[in-house]
Design a protein around this motif. Structure first.
Motif, PDB file in Angstrom:
ATOM      1  N   VAL A 186       0.863  -1.181   0.000  1.00 32.17           N
ATOM      2  CA  VAL A 186       0.000   0.000   0.000  1.00 32.17           C
ATOM      3  C   VAL A 186       0.899   1.231   0.000  1.00 32.17           C
ATOM      4  O   VAL A 186       1.834   1.324   0.802  1.00 32.17           O
ATOM      5  N   VAL A 187       0.618   2.163  -0.901  1.00 28.52           N
ATOM      6  CA  VAL A 187       1.342   3.427  -0.961  1.00 28.52           C
ATOM      7  C   VAL A 187       0.357   4.528  -0.601  1.00 28.52           C
ATOM      8  O   VAL A 187      -0.688   4.667  -1.237  1.00 28.52           O
ATOM      9  N   GLU A 188       0.694   5.275   0.431  1.00 26.90           N
ATOM     10  CA  GLU A 188      -0.164   6.356   0.913  1.00 26.90           C
ATOM     11  C   GLU A 188       0.532   7.685   0.727  1.00 26.90           C
ATOM     12  O   GLU A 188       1.733   7.808   0.980  1.00 26.90           O
ATOM     13  N   LEU A 189      -0.229   8.680   0.280  1.00 22.51           N
ATOM     14  CA  LEU A 189       0.269  10.045   0.191  1.00 22.51           C
ATOM     15  C   LEU A 189      -0.379  10.869   1.287  1.00 22.51           C
ATOM     16  O   LEU A 189      -1.595  10.824   1.468  1.00 22.51           O
ATOM     17  N   ASP A 190       0.456  11.604   2.006  1.00 25.66           N
ATOM     18  CA  ASP A 190      -0.029  12.396   3.123  1.00 25.66           C
ATOM     19  C   ASP A 190       0.161  13.872   2.836  1.00 25.66           C
ATOM     20  O   ASP A 190       1.263  14.328   2.534  1.00 25.66           O
ATOM     21  N   GLY A 191      -0.926  14.610   2.957  1.00 22.14           N
ATOM     22  CA  GLY A 191      -0.887  16.064   2.828  1.00 22.14           C
ATOM     23  C   GLY A 191      -0.919  16.689   4.200  1.00 22.14           C
ATOM     24  O   GLY A 191      -0.716  16.026   5.223  1.00 22.14           O
ATOM     25  N   THR A 192      -1.216  17.972   4.241  1.00 22.39           N
ATOM     26  CA  THR A 192      -1.228  18.683   5.516  1.00 22.39           C
ATOM     27  C   THR A 192      -2.325  18.178   6.440  1.00 22.39           C
ATOM     28  O   THR A 192      -2.182  18.234   7.657  1.00 22.39           O
ATOM     29  N   SER A 193      -3.418  17.624   5.899  1.00 27.32           N
ATOM     30  CA  SER A 193      -4.496  17.126   6.757  1.00 27.32           C
ATOM     31  C   SER A 193      -4.032  15.936   7.605  1.00 27.32           C
ATOM     32  O   SER A 193      -4.588  15.677   8.666  1.00 27.32           O
ATOM     33  N   HIS A 194      -3.000  15.239   7.147  1.00 27.02           N
ATOM     34  CA  HIS A 194      -2.512  14.086   7.909  1.00 27.02           C
ATOM     35  C   HIS A 194      -1.695  14.511   9.126  1.00 27.02           C
ATOM     36  O   HIS A 194      -1.451  13.693  10.009  1.00 27.02           O
ATOM     37  N   ASP A 195      -1.275  15.762   9.182  1.00 23.81           N
ATOM     38  CA  ASP A 195      -0.539  16.241  10.346  1.00 23.81           C
ATOM     39  C   ASP A 195      -1.386  16.153  11.605  1.00 23.81           C
ATOM     40  O   ASP A 195      -0.872  15.904  12.686  1.00 23.81           O
ATOM     41  N   VAL A 196      -2.690  16.343  11.466  1.00 22.58           N
ATOM     42  CA  VAL A 196      -3.575  16.289  12.628  1.00 22.58           C
ATOM     43  C   VAL A 196      -4.244  14.920  12.772  1.00 22.58           C
ATOM     44  O   VAL A 196      -5.006  14.714  13.698  1.00 22.58           O
ATOM     45  N   ARG A 197      -3.942  14.002  11.858  1.00 21.27           N
ATOM     46  CA  ARG A 197      -4.564  12.676  11.891  1.00 21.27           C
ATOM     47  C   ARG A 197      -3.539  11.566  12.100  1.00 21.27           C
ATOM     48  O   ARG A 197      -3.751  10.442  11.663  1.00 21.27           O
ATOM     49  N   GLN A 198      -2.458  11.869  12.773  1.00 16.75           N
ATOM     50  CA  GLN A 198      -1.395  10.873  12.932  1.00 16.75           C
ATOM     51  C   GLN A 198      -1.864   9.649  13.693  1.00 16.75           C
ATOM     52  O   GLN A 198      -1.470   8.526  13.365  1.00 16.75           O
ATOM     53  N   ASP A 199      -2.693   9.825  14.711  1.00 14.25           N
ATOM     54  CA  ASP A 199      -3.211   8.672  15.463  1.00 14.25           C
ATOM     55  C   ASP A 199      -4.089   7.800  14.568  1.00 14.25           C
ATOM     56  O   ASP A 199      -3.996   6.570  14.608  1.00 14.25           O
ATOM     57  N   GLU A 200      -4.942   8.434  13.770  1.00 13.76           N
ATOM     58  CA  GLU A 200      -5.798   7.670  12.845  1.00 13.76           C
ATOM     59  C   GLU A 200      -4.955   6.927  11.807  1.00 13.76           C
ATOM     60  O   GLU A 200      -5.230   5.772  11.486  1.00 13.76           O
TER      61      GLU A 200
END
Length: 151
Positions: free
Chosen positions: A81-95
């Motif tokens: 699985v390849v995931e791309l993380d944008g700025t919204s992932h900064d606040v969703r690290q636990d998720e």
């Protein structure tokens, strides 16, 4: 073949008698389609290099449901699985961590890249993905709990 039936072409797409388009679509399929249509510029850029077996001959799909989650990109053959993380992932690290655990427990490997990395260093991202694909795919342990010993 029965003589009273007219010669008919084979079903389209192997979907049984009549072929054609399916009328039923699950919510996951609809959501996956929405995610593909609303892809971010980094997702679109990376997809241009992954689609049509362009990366080492490996087949990738995008926005694929795996349980309750959607993988940005998935190589089924290697369970990568390849995931791309944008700025919204900064606040969703636990998720994201919970999601990664869910996938890893099911035998998937997860690679995460920042959107900025894709935009600034696409070749480096592709090289990292290719290197991960060259690693052996994890195999479940044998039923007896003991591995094979090579001489």
């Amino acid at each position: 073949m029965r003589e009273d039936l007219p010669d008919a072409p084979p079903p389209a797409g192997g979907r049984g008698p009549g072929g054609g388009q399916r009328t039923f679509r699950s919510r996951n399929t609809d959501r996956a389609q929405d995610l593909r249509n609303d892809a971010s510029p980094p997702e679109r850029l990376l997809w241009q290099s992954l689609k049509a077996r362009q990366l080492g001959g490996h087949k990738f799909s995008r926005q694929i449901p795996i349980g309750p989650f959607f993988a940005d990109f998935l190589c089924r053959e290697h369970k990568l699985v390849v995931e791309l993380d944008g700025t919204s992932h900064d606040v969703r690290q636990d998720e994201d961590a919970q999601r990664d655990i869910y996938l890893v427990v099911r035998g998937y490997r997860v690679l995460r890249f920042q959107n900025a990395d894709v935009m600034a260093n696409l070749e480096g991202v592709l090289l990292s993905i290719l290197q991960a694909l060259d690693l052996p795919t994890p195999q479940p342990p044998p039923a007896c709990g003991r591995g094979r010993e090579d001489p």
